[in-house]
Design a protein around this motif. Structure first.
Motif, mmCIF file in Angstrom:
data_model
loop_
_atom_site.group_PDB
_atom_site.id
_atom_site.type_symbol
_atom_site.label_atom_id
_atom_site.label_comp_id
_atom_site.label_asym_id
_atom_site.label_seq_id
_atom_site.Cartn_x
_atom_site.Cartn_y
_atom_site.Cartn_z
ATOM 1 N N MET A 205 0.833 -1.198 0.000
ATOM 2 C CA MET A 205 0.000 0.000 0.000
ATOM 3 C C MET A 205 0.874 1.256 0.000
ATOM 4 S SD MET A 205 -3.133 0.703 2.648
ATOM 5 C CE MET A 205 -4.021 -0.737 2.046
ATOM 6 N N ALA A 206 1.951 1.216 0.778
ATOM 7 C CA ALA A 206 2.865 2.355 0.811
ATOM 8 C C ALA A 206 3.461 2.613 -0.572
ATOM 9 C CB ALA A 206 3.978 2.103 1.837
ATOM 10 N N ALA A 207 3.868 1.555 -1.244
ATOM 11 C CA ALA A 207 4.444 1.705 -2.579
ATOM 12 C C ALA A 207 3.435 2.309 -3.548
ATOM 13 C CB ALA A 207 4.935 0.354 -3.080
ATOM 14 N N GLU A 208 2.185 1.881 -3.453
ATOM 15 C CA GLU A 208 1.127 2.430 -4.315
ATOM 16 C C GLU A 208 0.942 3.927 -4.070
ATOM 17 O OE1 GLU A 208 -2.360 0.204 -3.431
ATOM 18 O OE2 GLU A 208 -1.529 -1.710 -4.159
ATOM 19 N N CYS A 209 1.210 4.360 -2.840
ATOM 20 C CA CYS A 209 1.036 5.763 -2.471
ATOM 21 C C CYS A 209 2.308 6.592 -2.661
ATOM 22 C CB CYS A 209 0.592 5.858 -1.006
ATOM 23 S SG CYS A 209 -0.972 5.055 -0.627
ATOM 24 N N GLY A 210 3.355 5.967 -3.227
ATOM 25 C CA GLY A 210 4.616 6.686 -3.401
ATOM 26 C C GLY A 210 5.378 6.869 -2.114
ATOM 27 N N ARG A 211 5.259 5.878 -1.233
ATOM 28 C CA ARG A 211 5.926 5.933 0.062
ATOM 29 C C ARG A 211 6.764 4.668 0.260
ATOM 30 N NH1 ARG A 211 3.957 10.356 -0.753
ATOM 31 N NH2 ARG A 211 2.325 11.353 0.509
ATOM 32 N N THR A 212 7.779 4.776 1.087
ATOM 33 C CA THR A 212 8.505 3.607 1.570
ATOM 34 C C THR A 212 8.465 3.630 3.094
ATOM 35 O OG1 THR A 212 10.641 4.767 1.541
ATOM 36 C CG2 THR A 212 10.040 3.494 -0.424
ATOM 37 N N LEU A 213 8.652 2.457 3.700
ATOM 38 C CA LEU A 213 8.598 2.317 5.152
ATOM 39 C C LEU A 213 9.963 1.895 5.664
ATOM 40 C CD1 LEU A 213 5.185 0.436 5.453
ATOM 41 C CD2 LEU A 213 5.605 2.882 5.761
ATOM 42 N N ARG A 214 10.487 2.651 6.610
ATOM 43 C CA ARG A 214 11.788 2.356 7.198
ATOM 44 C C ARG A 214 11.602 1.934 8.644
ATOM 45 N NH1 ARG A 214 16.363 5.572 9.395
ATOM 46 N NH2 ARG A 214 15.067 7.434 9.343
ATOM 47 N N VAL A 215 12.151 0.783 9.010
ATOM 48 C CA VAL A 215 12.036 0.295 10.383
ATOM 49 C C VAL A 215 13.031 1.038 11.268
ATOM 50 C CG1 VAL A 215 12.221 -1.697 11.916
ATOM 51 C CG2 VAL A 215 11.287 -1.988 9.608
ATOM 52 N N LEU A 216 12.505 1.721 12.296
ATOM 53 C CA LEU A 216 13.344 2.457 13.233
ATOM 54 C C LEU A 216 13.640 1.659 14.494
ATOM 55 C CD1 LEU A 216 11.641 5.972 13.042
ATOM 56 C CD2 LEU A 216 13.692 5.207 11.837
ATOM 57 N N ASP A 217 12.696 0.831 14.899
ATOM 58 C CA ASP A 217 12.859 0.069 16.136
ATOM 59 C C ASP A 217 11.876 -1.088 16.118
ATOM 60 O OD1 ASP A 217 13.409 -0.807 18.730
ATOM 61 O OD2 ASP A 217 13.525 1.227 19.528
ATOM 62 N N GLY A 218 12.201 -2.123 16.867
ATOM 63 C CA GLY A 218 11.320 -3.274 17.015
ATOM 64 C C GLY A 218 11.430 -3.829 18.417
ATOM 65 N N ARG A 219 10.303 -4.199 19.002
ATOM 66 C CA ARG A 219 10.283 -4.755 20.349
ATOM 67 C C ARG A 219 9.380 -5.987 20.373
ATOM 68 N NH1 ARG A 219 12.284 -0.587 23.958
ATOM 69 N NH2 ARG A 219 13.600 0.645 22.545
ATOM 70 N N SER A 220 9.893 -7.055 20.964
ATOM 71 C CA SER A 220 9.124 -8.279 21.139
ATOM 72 C C SER A 220 8.777 -8.417 22.616
ATOM 73 C CB SER A 220 9.945 -9.482 20.669
ATOM 74 O OG SER A 220 9.232 -10.689 20.866
ATOM 75 N N PHE A 221 7.521 -8.761 22.913
ATOM 76 C CA PHE A 221 7.107 -8.856 24.302
ATOM 77 C C PHE A 221 5.932 -9.819 24.424
ATOM 78 C CE2 PHE A 221 4.894 -5.409 22.235
ATOM 79 C CZ PHE A 221 3.589 -5.512 22.671
ATOM 80 N N LEU A 222 5.708 -10.273 25.636
ATOM 81 C CA LEU A 222 4.602 -11.182 25.906
ATOM 82 C C LEU A 222 3.341 -10.393 26.230
ATOM 83 C CD1 LEU A 222 6.209 -13.978 28.127
ATOM 84 C CD2 LEU A 222 5.284 -14.241 25.813
#
Length: 239
Positions: A205-222
């Motif tokens: 969807m981002a590509a269709e809108c002329g956007r890209t998504l960059r991952v800044l951070d990720g957290r895994s939790f219960l």
């Protein structure tokens, strides 16, 4: 994984959260107390808000380099107002918080007043950016989204459900398109997402809108007995 992403299951979470006998009127987070109204998503039942605060550097000593904590800050979907009020408390000079749920608007106002930030946090009843001044600009635009995909034709039964699912990712598409246009020069459009959502579809969807998504951070939790992952994404206008 299919069960984890099920919109039916997320809607059941919404219903249970509204009717739980142990639902508090006040809870503690980040060494502060917060009010929560009946029709608003309760962070007392989920670690997601705490994780979002950690990622944004609103708790602890870590200060991320991807947003200006002394600049202007717009939060979409403010809910109880914890993120918006905390942003003001940590130094943001101008904070605007919007929510489509009238109860959430009132809840954010209550918590801004509770922590003496009513003069710095302006709360607006708005569907995304629709009620904002089109000329207004922010150093940071942030949305902790309702990342679970629901069918295109799903109709919300309560305002509370809006915090859990997004039919057809219509709101996500609007955010991808519109958020970068509200930024100051060098500003950041941020999206908090989860593996309970459809990340592949979001990238398409981002590509269709002329956007890209960059991952800044990720957290895994219960959360309960399930391990989930949250991602903080930056929306970048494609060249």
């Amino acid at each position: 994984m299919a069960e984890l992403k099920s919109y039916v299951r997320s809607l059941e979470r919404s219903r249970q959260a509204l009717t739980r006998t142990d639902r508090p009127e006040m809870f503690a987070l980040a060494n502060r107390e917060w009010d929560v109204l009946g029709g608003v998503f309760s962070p007392a039942f989920s670690a997601t808000t705490r994780v979002a605060m950690e990622v944004l550097g609103l708790v602890g000593d870590e200060e991320p380099d991807f947003w200006r904590r002394n600049g202007s800050f717009l939060e979409i979907g403010s809910g109880t107002g914890i993120i918006a009020v905390s942003a003001a408390l940590t130094g943001c000079e101008r904070v605007v918080a919007t929510d489509i749920n009238p109860d959430a608007v009132r809840n954010t106002e209550i918590n801004a007043a509770r922590h003496d930030m009513a003069d710095r946090v302006r709360v607006v009843h708005s569907d995304l950016f629709s009620a904002l001044d089109p000329a207004e600009r922010f150093d940071t635009v942030y949305w902790h989204s309702n990342f679970v995909l629901a069918p295109d034709d799903y109709r919300y039964e309560t305002e509370h459900e809006r915090a859990y699912v997004d039919p057809g990712y219509r709101t996500h598409r609007r955010y991808l398109v519109e958020a970068p246009g509200l930024l100051t020069e060098g500003g950041s459009a941020l999206l908090q997402f989860s593996d309970r959502g459809d990340l592949s579809l979001l990238h398409d969807m981002a590509a269709e809108c002329g956007r890209t998504l960059r991952v800044l951070d990720g957290r895994s939790f219960l959360e309960g007995d399930e391990r989930i992952e949250h991602l903080l994404l930056e929306i970048v206008v494609a060249d």
